[in-house]
Structure formats: structure tokens, C-alpha cells
Design an enzyme around this catalytic site. Structure first.
Site, PDB file in Angstrom:
ATOM      1  N   MET A 333       0.872  -1.251   0.126  1.00 39.20           N
ATOM      2  CA  MET A 333      -0.009   0.045  -0.066  1.00 39.20           C
ATOM      3  C   MET A 333       1.033   1.149  -0.004  1.00 39.20           C
ATOM      4  SD  MET A 333      -3.075  -1.083  -0.165  1.00 39.20           S
ATOM      5  CE  MET A 333      -3.995   0.123   0.029  1.00 39.20           C
ATOM      6  N   ASP A 352      10.614   3.224   5.690  1.00 35.07           N
ATOM      7  CA  ASP A 352      10.369   1.917   6.124  1.00 35.07           C
ATOM      8  C   ASP A 352      11.532   1.632   7.045  1.00 35.07           C
ATOM      9  OD1 ASP A 352       9.770  -0.981   6.431  1.00 35.07           O
ATOM     10  OD2 ASP A 352       8.530  -0.574   4.556  1.00 35.07           O
ATOM     11  N   VAL A 409       2.057   1.151   7.730  1.00 33.39           N
ATOM     12  CA  VAL A 409       2.615  -0.087   8.186  1.00 33.39           C
ATOM     13  C   VAL A 409       1.985  -1.401   8.594  1.00 33.39           C
ATOM     14  CG1 VAL A 409       4.654   1.520   9.215  1.00 33.39           C
ATOM     15  CG2 VAL A 409       2.666   0.654  10.649  1.00 33.39           C
ATOM     16  N   LYS A 416       1.803   0.801  14.744  1.00 36.63           N
ATOM     17  CA  LYS A 416       1.073   2.102  14.231  1.00 36.63           C
ATOM     18  C   LYS A 416       1.258   3.187  15.275  1.00 36.63           C
ATOM     19  CE  LYS A 416      -2.232   0.124  11.079  1.00 36.63           C
ATOM     20  NZ  LYS A 416      -1.489   0.172   9.692  1.00 36.63           N
ATOM     21  N   SER A 438      -7.059  -1.040   7.581  1.00 34.20           N
ATOM     22  CA  SER A 438      -8.334  -1.449   7.324  1.00 34.20           C
ATOM     23  C   SER A 438      -9.165  -1.786   8.191  1.00 34.20           C
ATOM     24  CB  SER A 438      -7.991  -2.553   6.278  1.00 34.20           C
ATOM     25  OG  SER A 438      -6.805  -3.255   6.416  1.00 34.20           O
ATOM     26  N   HIS A 459      -8.550   5.423   4.126  1.00 29.43           N
ATOM     27  CA  HIS A 459      -8.500   3.822   3.622  1.00 29.43           C
ATOM     28  C   HIS A 459      -8.491   3.771   2.333  1.00 29.43           C
ATOM     29  CE1 HIS A 459     -10.836  -0.310   3.548  1.00 29.43           C
ATOM     30  NE2 HIS A 459      -9.332  -0.399   3.418  1.00 29.43           N
TER      31      HIS A 459
HETATM   32  P1  NAD Z   1       2.541  -4.788   3.922  1.00 25.65           P
HETATM   33  O1  NAD Z   1       3.012  -5.879   4.830  1.00 25.65           O
HETATM   34  O2  NAD Z   1       2.854  -5.069   2.229  1.00 25.65           O
HETATM   35  O3  NAD Z   1       3.505  -3.520   4.137  1.00 25.65           O
HETATM   36  C1  NAD Z   1       3.919  -3.098   5.323  1.00 25.65           C
HETATM   37  C2  NAD Z   1       5.056  -2.314   5.505  1.00 25.65           C
HETATM   38  O4  NAD Z   1       5.221  -1.644   6.762  1.00 25.65           O
HETATM   39  C3  NAD Z   1       6.293  -3.321   5.127  1.00 25.65           C
HETATM   40  O5  NAD Z   1       7.273  -2.735   4.144  1.00 25.65           O
HETATM   41  C4  NAD Z   1       6.840  -3.191   6.567  1.00 25.65           C
HETATM   42  O6  NAD Z   1       8.593  -3.412   6.661  1.00 25.65           O
HETATM   43  C5  NAD Z   1       6.701  -1.592   6.888  1.00 25.65           C
HETATM   44  N1  NAD Z   1       7.037  -1.744   8.365  1.00 25.65           N
HETATM   45  C6  NAD Z   1       6.297  -2.324   9.395  1.00 25.65           C
HETATM   46  N2  NAD Z   1       6.694  -2.021  10.677  1.00 25.65           N
HETATM   47  C7  NAD Z   1       7.410  -0.711  10.364  1.00 25.65           C
HETATM   48  C8  NAD Z   1       7.852   0.378  11.019  1.00 25.65           C
HETATM   49  N3  NAD Z   1       7.871   0.305  12.687  1.00 25.65           N
HETATM   50  N4  NAD Z   1       8.289   1.439  10.656  1.00 25.65           N
HETATM   51  C9  NAD Z   1       8.357   1.402   9.248  1.00 25.65           C
HETATM   52  N5  NAD Z   1       7.885   0.281   8.310  1.00 25.65           N
HETATM   53  C10 NAD Z   1       7.153  -0.422   9.125  1.00 25.65           C
HETATM   54  O7  NAD Z   1       1.381  -4.403   4.157  1.00 25.65           O
HETATM   55  P2  NAD Z   1       0.127  -3.610   3.307  1.00 25.65           P
HETATM   56  O8  NAD Z   1      -0.709  -4.758   2.566  1.00 25.65           O
HETATM   57  O9  NAD Z   1       1.039  -2.571   2.395  1.00 25.65           O
HETATM   58  O10 NAD Z   1      -0.808  -3.064   4.365  1.00 25.65           O
HETATM   59  C11 NAD Z   1      -0.211  -1.668   5.011  1.00 25.65           C
HETATM   60  C12 NAD Z   1      -1.516  -1.293   5.859  1.00 25.65           C
HETATM   61  O11 NAD Z   1      -2.464  -0.812   4.850  1.00 25.65           O
HETATM   62  C13 NAD Z   1      -2.140  -2.087   6.904  1.00 25.65           C
HETATM   63  O12 NAD Z   1      -2.635  -1.399   8.037  1.00 25.65           O
HETATM   64  C14 NAD Z   1      -3.272  -2.718   6.069  1.00 25.65           C
HETATM   65  O13 NAD Z   1      -4.241  -3.015   7.014  1.00 25.65           O
HETATM   66  C15 NAD Z   1      -3.661  -1.643   5.269  1.00 25.65           C
HETATM   67  N6  NAD Z   1      -4.492  -1.780   3.996  1.00 25.65           N
HETATM   68  C16 NAD Z   1      -4.092  -2.697   3.291  1.00 25.65           C
HETATM   69  C17 NAD Z   1      -4.922  -2.989   2.131  1.00 25.65           C
HETATM   70  C18 NAD Z   1      -4.348  -4.278   1.147  1.00 25.65           C
HETATM   71  O14 NAD Z   1      -5.269  -4.647   0.132  1.00 25.65           O
HETATM   72  N7  NAD Z   1      -3.355  -4.843   1.260  1.00 25.65           N
HETATM   73  C19 NAD Z   1      -5.877  -2.014   1.774  1.00 25.65           C
HETATM   74  C20 NAD Z   1      -6.222  -1.177   2.548  1.00 25.65           C
HETATM   75  C21 NAD Z   1      -5.564  -0.925   3.708  1.00 25.65           C
END
Ligand code: NAD
Length: 723
Positions: A333, A352, A409, A416, A438, A459
Site C-alpha cells: 500500500m 520503512d 505499516v 502504528k 483497514s 483507507h
Molecule cells: P505490507 O506488509 O505489504 O507493508 C507493510 C510495510 O510496513 C512493510 O514494508 C514493513 O516493512 C513496513 N513496516 C512495518 N513496521 C514498520 C515500522 N515500525 N516502521 C516502518 N515501516 C514498517 O502491508 P500492506 O498490505 O501494504 O498494508 C499496510 C497497511 O494498509 C495495513 O494497515 C493494512 O491493513 C492496510 N491496507 C491494506 C490493504 C491491502 O489490500 N493490502 C488495503 C487497505 C489498507
């Protein structure tokens, strides 16, 4: 005149230029058509005018078609009882407007048009009513009649002039599927007469008027025959049959416009032209007055535009522009959000945990823009400029001066909270802190913030660069100023905002979940999985109800379900979904597409899939064979009505407050079928009272989950509507 210019040259050729005031595009609405009517009157009566050229002053653009707001007004409000009253008046207005194009082509003066850009819908109908069409040989020229694929139909002679110009066979895909034609393609089928270099169209039109200048349309000449013959010629009757089949495959009979267009072509090409125009008009008027067409026009054209332009942005706050922003978490995302921000001209600090992870996020943008360059949609320089705005790092200090930070994240409260604190240490007092969670409540996440009034949920949907919707989630403390600022941010990255209250599943996730629950009920009842999948497709949803959970991941589904169960405690009501997901994940280790095993078995390369035979373990299959229309309708309703009921519940609970947002959000967020106009519009298409009655019936037969809530019941009683 406000929207058109007339310049008469020394040879008596009138150059009529369409230049709609205060608008980037030209559209045919009440005002522009009124003026065109006056122009046509003058062309007919003024002896000094010997010929006419119609052109546009807008760059890359001839005319975008009819103004849907005005068409909808012609069609009158949807309330029952008003139909008959307004019908006569509407018909009269429509007839008058139809006569404008007819008046132009029968003026006795040669009319040519100079097409340097897109001529769509009514714009395409306007050029077809000219005697000669010159198009520029550039990328900008597209000619299309998209109405049919959108759920309405051409009403300015398009269904009659097109087959008479290009033949029935070539006309059908344009009319039914909205197939576009470039200048060269249009020339090939006879839709334009001449293709010339850009900028030369007016000159060539002028030459045609001087040298040939035939002022009579082919269909007004004695002995005219439609090219390729009428509908009974074998090739055409085959083409009509194939077109009906293609339409059925694409729309499963849900889109009434398709039938109207087929009728217009079939009936109209057998009779003289003026009678044919009457047939088209009758079908058009009937169609645009149906609850379906009214719903489609409202959601797809009007609400979409209103919501996108920030209809619900709080008043009284000056507009913000964003120059610098942060994105925390460079995963799926975060990488997408960084890309759309950079594309909007916003310098993006992409953070990151490791430099490597941050770089990986930027690599996503490199790849995505690289594809655009490869396809010739963008220059390498433009791509490089966008990429230069993404700064991958682990250093929060670079956030200094950022006006907004979007956190993406892991979905974990503590992670978060930590990144929120780290980021806010470097932000100014007005900066917005947004979370892309989400599932986690925004109010809870805001407690980690030093300024919860500036904290908000944004979102996004995956893939971010392609999905147009953003749900804005207001926490308890979120201020109106922050909300307004969020609207400005979303406008800048060219997305569509809907505002939802902070509650479980927000709006879209909560509504789509019902599309995943009901199939589990069906499986447990013993309905064959193949039937469930097919019926899902027949509703018009983009993905079948068993394929979708496989794509999302069954494990994730079960995880969310268990979390909800824990959170709700005794209030939790188990459903067939618990049983099905537990069996799939816990008992059989079937996690979905990612591990090659879900409701489907996937081939090693993931390209082929077959339904997993073990599903029969859930229940004795009772419905496996071919099924009749009644069963099919029942199943279709169960899938769609569950989502509509949930959307109505969201309105009732104030999770979402504007029906336009509910309809636009479901359409953009998860592809709720366009023919319905959205889950709320579907209720109105059926009629609230009838919907309630049908749901009560479903509740009797399938369970209390179909029982309508208090709001729907009282709306049915008081005969009120959402809109
Ligand atoms: P992801 O696992 O692909 O990415 C998360 C990233 O956050 C990773 O690159 C990780 O290294 C980084 N991260 C983790 N802890 C960290 C920290 N302490 N500091 C900095 N970076 C850190 O996950 P995603 O699918 O991109 O989802 C991210 C967020 O978006 C979540 O809250 C998820 O619920 C939400 N979301 C996801 C979707 C989807 O379709 N995947 C849709 C809407 C919302």
C-alpha cells in the site's frame, strides 16, 4: 451566443465553432442545444450561408456528448405517479431536440465537420448528421457511442445514422459495447470521409464544400439502401444474433439498454429514415424513464462527479495544496500511495524499517512508470521527474515540513502507535496524520497522537494507482478542518472520497463481506459451488463469490472473523462463514490462492483453477443440476440483497450519511454492479416497499439475516426514498 461562434467567409461558408463557456469540454445540454437550434434556423433561412463547417475550439476534443444532468431532467423524477404527468412534456422536448440534427442535414446547404478530437455520444451523433466528415490523423481523435455499455442509449439518431453509414455489422459493436474508433478506423468503415494532418481539417472541409458540396444525406436520396443490406440479409441476421449473444455474455441480461439498442437497429433499419428516428425516440424515452436508467445516470454520471469534486467537504476552510508528504511503510500500500502522490507533484518521503525495504517501495514506482514509458503513454523524462520526488529513507527527520503523513505499516496497533509518535516529532502543528488501517478503529489509533484533532483515517484500495476510491474515516476527535484538508489531499491525488464513521469494517469492507458470507450459507445448504460462482457472475459482480475470498486469502478472513468474535463476545452471532472458514483453514490448511489451495485448486503457475471437490464435505449437495430462472433469480437476489441490506444498515447507523457516497463507494470500492446504480439505488430500483416485502420473504425461507431494519420498514410504510 455564449457557446458557439459563427464566422461567415467571402464564399458564404459559415464556420460554426463549438466552444462551451466555462467548461473544458463541450457538451450538448439544454443551453448549448438551444443555441444550436437557433444556428440551424439561421442556416436554413439565411441565403447568404452557402455551406457550413462545424468545428470545436477545445484542444483534443470535439464534443463529449449529451449532458446527463439534462437528460435525467428530461426523464423526470423517478417517483411513481409522476411518470404519466410528465411524459407528454418530455416527449415534446425530446422530439424538438431530435429535430435539430435532422434540421441541419435537411437544410439544403452542405454541412461538413472538422474533427480534431474526441467525438463521443451526442458528439458522434452530431458528426453523423453532417454530410461530410474530415478527421485529423492524430491520437486525439476517437469516435464512440458509449451510451449502450453504460446503460442508456443514443437518442440523437445514433442508432439509425450509424448503421446507414457503416452497415449493421460494423455498427453493432460500437452501439452495444461502446467500441471506440480512431480516425483511421473510422475511415475504414466509412464513418469519416477523409483523414488529414492535424490542423488541416477545416481547410479540407472548406474544399469539399466548394468542390463537391452535396447537401443531401445518402438516406434522403431515392433508392437508398443500408450498406450491407437490412436485418434479413444473412450476414446481418447472423451479426444481430452474435451481438445479442455477446451482450448476454457481458451483461447477463441485466442491462436493459442493450435490448433497446438491438430493437432500434433491427426495427429502424427496415423503415424510412424519419420513421426510424421515431422508433429510436420511442425506445429512448421508454428507456431513460426506467428506474434502472435513472439509477445508472444518477450514480455513474452525476453522483460520481459530485462526490469526486468534494460535495461533502466541510465549508469554511480554505483549500490546502500539498507540496511535501510522508508515507510510513513501503509495502504494497505504501508503495502505491507514494506513487500517486509523486504523480500529483507531491515530494514524498517514503519511510520503512530498513533502507532496503524503503528502496523496494520506490522500485514499485520505477516499474509501474517504466511500463507507461514502454507503452508510449509517458516520456522517460516525465517518469524520471516523478521518480525524483520519491525519497526512500529510514530517517524520520526528513519529514520536516511535510503537510501530511500517511501511515501504511503492519496492521498492528503498537507498530502504528510507534511510527505515529516518531513521525509527529518532526511535523508542524497543522500537519495531518493519517492511517491507512483497514480494520483498526481510528479513535483508538489517534490516542497515540499528540494532536488527535489532526488524526484521520484514509483507507486506500489495492492497487492504489488503479483504484479510485478513498474512504475517509473520522475519529471521535477529528476536526472539520482536518476533514476538509483530507478532501483537498484526495482531490490532489485525483481520487474519489467518501466519508465514513469510525466503526467495524467502515463501509465498503462491511458491505462486501456480505457477498462472502452468503455463499457460505449456500454451500452449507448444499448448493453446488459451481452454481454459486456462476450466479455471482450473473449478478454483474466482477469476481465470483468463491474466487474473491481465495484472492483475499481465507486465512486473513478467518483471522478477522476470530478477532470480531473476541471483540464482540456474547453479542457475536456465528454464521455459516465460521463453519466454512474453520473447515477450510484449520482442518484442511486451505489458505486461498497464495498457497494454491482455497475454494479452488490452482495449477502451479496459478493460471488454471478448478473447484475443490472436497467442498462437498460441507453438506450433501442438493442443488447441483441446471437450474431454472426462478432459482437463479432467488440466488442472485440473495447475493445482491445482502449487500444492499448492509448498505442500508450503514445508512441507518450513520456509518455513511449520503446515499450518493454509499452507491459511488460500493461501485468504485468493490465493483458493485453498475446496472444497479449501487446498493442503495438497487433498493430504489426495486422500490423500497417491494424490497422490504421480498426481504421478509427471504427471511422466512433462509433466515433472519434478511430481515430489513427499522429504517427500511418505516421508509416502506411512509413511502419515502433515500434520495
Ligand atoms: P505490507 O506488509 O505489504 O507493508 C507493510 C510495510 O510496513 C512493510 O514494508 C514493513 O516493512 C513496513 N513496516 C512495518 N513496521 C514498520 C515500522 N515500525 N516502521 C516502518 N515501516 C514498517 O502491508 P500492506 O498490505 O501494504 O498494508 C499496510 C497497511 O494498509 C495495513 O494497515 C493494512 O491493513 C492496510 N491496507 C491494506 C490493504 C491491502 O489490500 N493490502 C488495503 C487497505 C489498507
Amino acid at each position: 451566443m455564449k457557446h458557439w461562434r459563427i464566422e461567415l467567409d467571402e464564399n458564404g461558408i459559415a464556420l460554426i465553432t463549438f466552444d462551451m463557456a466555462d467548461s473544458k469540454v463541450n457538451t450538448l445540454g439544454l443551453e448549448t442545444l438551444d443555441e444550436l437550434r437557433a444556428i440551424v434556423g439561421r442556416v436554413r433561412s439565411d441565403d447568404a450561408i452557402k455551406g457550413v463547417i462545424i468545428a470545436s475550439a477545445k484542444p483534443d476534443h470535439f464534443c463529449a456528448g449529451g449532458d446527463v444532468g439534462d437528460i435525467r431532467q428530461f426523464a423526470g423524477p423517478a417517483e411513481p405517479g409522476r411518470e404519466a404527468e410528465t411524459l407528454a412534456a418530455d416527449l415534446e422536448r425530446m422530439t424538438r431536440d431530435m429535430q435539430i440534427f435532422r434540421g441541419l442535414e435537411t437544410s439544403g446547404k452542405p454541412v461538413a465537420c472538422a474533427i480534431e478530437g474526441a467525438a463521443l455520444g451526442g458528439g458522434a451523433e452530431l458528426i453523423m448528421s453532417c454530410h461530410y466528415r474530415v478527421a485529423a490523423d492524430g491520437k486525439a481523435v476517437t469516435i464512440a457511442l458509449p451510451e449502450g455499455s453504460l446503460g442508456i442509449m443514443p437518442g440523437g439518431g445514433g442508432t439509425q445514422r450509424l448503421p446507414r453509414l457503416v452497415g449493421i455489422r460494423d455498427a453493432l459493436p460500437m452501439l452495444l459495447q461502446g467500441v471506440n474508433k480512431s480516425a483511421a478506423e473510422a475511415r475504414e468503415i466509412g464513418l469519416v470521409d477523409e483523414v488529414v494532418p492535424e490542423g488541416d481539417t477545416i481547410e479540407h472541409a472548406r474544399r469539399w464544400i466548394r468542390e463537391t458540396g452535396d447537401p443531401v444525406q445518402p438516406w434522403d436520396k431515392k433508392g437508398f439502401k443500408t450498406p450491407g443490406g437490412g436485418p434479413y440479409v444473412q450476414a446481418n441476421s447472423e451479426a444481430l444474433t452474435v451481438a445479442a449473444a455477446i451482450s448476454r455474455k457481458a451483461h447477463f441480461g441485466n442491462l436493459r439498454a442493450q435490448e433497446s439498442i438491438l430493437s432500434a437497429v433491427y426495427e429502424g433499419t427496415q423503415v424510412p429514415f424519419d420513421v426510424a428516428l421515431g422508433i429510436e425516440m420511442r425506445l429512448f424515452v421508454q428507456l431513460v424513464r426506467t428506474p434502472q436508467a435513472l439509477a445508472i445516470m444518477r450514480t455513474q454520471f452525476l453522483s460520481m462527479r459530485e462526490i469526486k469534486s468534494g460535495a461533502n467537504r466541510p465549508d469554511g476552510f480554505s483549500k490546502r495544496t500539498y507540496r511535501k508528504a510522508g508515507v510510513l511503510g513501503a509495502g504494497l500500500m505504501g508503495a502505491g500511495i507514494a506513487l500517486v502522490q509523486a504523480q500529483a507533484g507531491i515530494v514524498t518521503i517514503l519511510i520503512d524499517r530498513t533502507q532496503e525495504a524503503a528502496e523496494k517501495g520506490k522500485a514499485y514506482a520505477v516499474k509501474s512508470l517504466g511500463k507507461s514509458v514502454q507503452r508510449g503513454r509517458m516520456t522517460q523524462d516525465a517518469a524520471d521527474e516523478i521518480l525524483s520526488r520519491i525519497v526512500p529513507t529510514t530517517d524520520y527527520a526528513l519529514l520536516e515540513g511535510a503537510e501530511i503523513v500517511v501511515e501504511a505499516v503492519f496492521e498492528d496497533r503498537d507498530v502504528k502507535a510507534e511510527v505515529t509518535r516518531l513521525a509527529e516529532a518532526h511535523l508542524g502543528p497543522d500537519a495531518i496524520m493519517a492511517s491507512n488501517t483497514s480494520t483498526l478503529p481510528i479513535t483508538g489509533l489517534a490516542s497515540a497522537s499528540v494532536r488527535p484533532v489532526n488524526f484521520i483515517g484514509l483507507h486506500f484500495f489495492s492497487p492504489v494507482e488503479r483504484m479510485d476510491l478513498v474512504e475517509i474515516i473520522r475519529g471521535e476527535a477529528t476536526s472539520d478542518a482536518t476533514l476538509a484538508a483530507a478532501f483537498d489531499y484526495i482531490a490532489m491525488i485525483r481520487k474519489t472520497p467518501i466519508v465514513v464513521q469510525d466503526s467495524r469494517g467502515f463501509y465498503t469492507s462491511r458491505t462486501i463481506t456480505r457477498y462472502l458470507d452468503e455463499p457460505c450459507e449456500m454451500l452449507v445448504e448444499g448448493i453446488s459451488p459451481a452454481i454459486i460462482e456462476n450466479v455471482g457472475q450473473m449478478t454483474g459482480m466482477p469476481v465470483g463469490p468463491l474466487s474473491l475470498p481465495d484472492a483475499i486469502g481465507l486465512e486473513l478472513g478467518l483471522h478477522v472473523l476470530k478477532q470480531t468474535r473476541r471483540d464482540l463476545g456474547d453479542a457475536y452471532q456465528p454464521s455459516a462463514t465460521d463453519k466454512v472458514l474453520e473447515m477450510m483453514v484449520d482442518k484442511h490448511g486451505r489458505l486461498g490462492r497464495r498457497n494454491g489451495k482455497g475454494f479452488y485448486d490452482y495449477s502451479a503457475d496459478g493460471k488454471d483453477k478448478t473447484l475443490w471437490p472436497g467442498l462437498s464435505e460441507l453438506a450433501q449437495l442438493t442443488l447441483t443440476d441446471a437450474f431454472d430462472d426462478k432459482v437463479k433469480d432467488d440466488l442472485k437476489k440473495r447475493l445482491l440483497y445482502r449487500m444492499s441490506l448492509e448498505a442500508a444498515k450503514c445508512m441507518e447507523e450513520g456509518v455513511i450519511s449520503d446515499p450518493r457516497e454509499a452507491d459511488v463507494g460500493a461501485t468504485l470500492g468493490f465493483g458493485f454492479p453498475k446496472w444497479t446504480g449501487g446498493p442503495i439505488s438497487l433498493i430504489e430500483q426495486v422500490g423500497v416497499a417491494k424490497f422490504v416485502e421480498e426481504c421478509d420473504d427471504l427471511a422466512e425461507r433462509y433466515g433472519e439475516r434478511f430481515r430489513p431494519g427499522e429504517m427500511l420498514r418505516s421508509m416502506a410504510q411512509n413511502n419515502t426514498t433515500f434520495y
